[in-house]
Design an enzyme around this catalytic site. Sequence first.
Site, PDB file in Angstrom:
ATOM      1  CG  ASN A 117      13.598  14.951   9.989  1.00 20.26           C
ATOM      2  OD1 ASN A 117      14.778  15.152   9.705  1.00 20.26           O
ATOM      3  ND2 ASN A 117      12.904  13.918   9.526  1.00 20.26           N
ATOM      4  CB  THR A 162       7.297  60.426 -14.822  1.00 20.82           C
ATOM      5  OG1 THR A 162       7.171  61.390 -15.865  1.00 20.82           O
ATOM      6  CG2 THR A 162       6.523  60.900 -13.600  1.00 20.82           C
ATOM      7  CG  HIS A 163       8.468  58.392 -18.707  1.00 22.68           C
ATOM      8  ND1 HIS A 163       7.957  57.266 -19.292  1.00 22.68           N
ATOM      9  CD2 HIS A 163       7.382  59.104 -18.276  1.00 22.68           C
ATOM     10  CE1 HIS A 163       6.636  57.293 -19.250  1.00 22.68           C
ATOM     11  NE2 HIS A 163       6.255  58.393 -18.628  1.00 22.68           N
ATOM     12  CB  SER A 284      39.600  55.034 -10.940  1.00 22.96           C
ATOM     13  OG  SER A 284      40.376  54.478 -11.989  1.00 22.96           O
ATOM     14  CE  LYS A 290      34.927  57.424 -12.673  1.00 21.75           C
ATOM     15  NZ  LYS A 290      35.048  56.118 -13.333  1.00 21.75           N
ATOM     16  CD  GLU A 297      29.160  51.653  -8.872  1.00 26.44           C
ATOM     17  OE1 GLU A 297      29.378  51.106  -9.954  1.00 26.44           O
ATOM     18  OE2 GLU A 297      30.020  52.294  -8.247  1.00 26.44           O
ATOM     19  CE  LYS A 332      19.570  23.907   8.148  1.00 26.64           C
ATOM     20  NZ  LYS A 332      19.037  23.089   7.013  1.00 26.64           N
TER      21      LYS A 332
END
Length: 465
Positions: A117, A162-163, A284, A290, A297, A332
């Site tokens: 322990n 912003t937004h 792709s 692509k 990502e 862990k």
Amino acid sequence: MTDPTDRANPQWGGRFAGGPAAIMQTINASIGFDRRLWRQDIRGSLAHAAMLAKSGIISVEDEHAIAGGLEAIAREIEEGRFPFDEALEDIHMNIEARLTERIGEAGKRLHTGRSRNDQVATDFRLWVRDAIDGIDAQLADLMRALAGRAAEHAADPMPGFTHLQAAQPVTFGHHLLAYVEMSARDRLRLADCRRRLNECPLGAAALAGTSFPIDPAATAAALGFDRPCANSLDAVSDRDFALEFLAAAAIAAMHLSRFAEELVIWCSPPFRFVALSDAFTTGSSIMPQKRNPDAAELVRAKGGRVAGALVSLLTVLKGLPLAYGKDMQEDKEPVFDAADAWGLALAATAGMVRDMRPDLARMRAFAGAGYATATDLADWLVRVRRLPFRQAHHVTGRLVAAAEARGVDLDRLTLEEMQAIEPGITAEVVSVLTVDASVASRRHIGGTAPENVARAAARWLEALA
Ligand code: ARG
């Protein structure tokens, strides 16, 4: 008939007649993942054995045999020759059993005054401490990459959002330095976690301490801890250090995720602010045209995975009575997984920062689009024409509407068109409507002016050198 006691665990099987069910062994074993603690386990055992000898609890000869055996085992593991055995549950018993196999009797004395322990609590603290040091160096590297690109682009405008709507022009360097500030706080959180983590559980034994005349201060010092833990129950059951590490990881991975999302947006063809090279994109299998920002990502996704690790461990620990419970063996994997994910995300992000090629002309063109300098016009009306800000805001709104009706930018309205709405406007106003004038005017501390950005980037680069 084999004697059932043959199958009982050699480390703790004295009171057991038979061995575990196969499923018991499988659910109980942690060797599949806690073998990652092997360096820390050997470091801890070396310190423990040295203390035992120094305190007269084991002989110096035994200590030498233990130290030699552990060093040989370290080489075996390093070279992939170690016979890991699930029946021995975990890394602690695998190493101890192997030690006794190699050196005999002396190996059986290593566990004097110690329990798995306090041993696992020590190993895990050492592992997290090592992870903190590694991640900290990676954060510093990311900051260097970001600050370097910020210095390069201190004066290059881009739209600030912003937004996710074009709001006001900023410089690309300023935007990148925002992430340097976040990363600096991420490092401070780690340093803070490390400071509180750095106490040594050894000596707590199973939960109550030990009757042997041990010297916890000696083992603490030998392992680079600031001091021994002050309470044996807390020492074996505390996993705050792991939670704090995961909390720091979750926040930092969230920062990386936000940046990754911006890279994804910037790389998207309608935006095309930034391009990543072949080194950080994939194609792709069906669409030949692509170029996908997969690394970005995946960094974006790691944020969720790391936050999940924090929630997972919090939930495991919640409601656990003192002191140790086997539940704690589940501490862990989330930590290992989060540390791996964080390290990968940092390396990939630093790579993308160094790799990305901004389209400066395009960013500049969009920096002024969408009436992004309207606030500068309102500010001019306040500063030069002494209008109250609210009124200036309203007037500017009407000017934007007029420009919109004609389908032109603000600086394409004629003076007469402007004066029809606000007679106080003069030809001078045009000077504040450019993107360069807008960013250059924000020269206060924290503002986006190129001179500020260049100075801040240089300061960071010097601090990180
Ligand atoms: N493998 C265990 C863990 O990771 C080690 C401690 C076991 N202690 C015990 N009393 N069974 O938590």
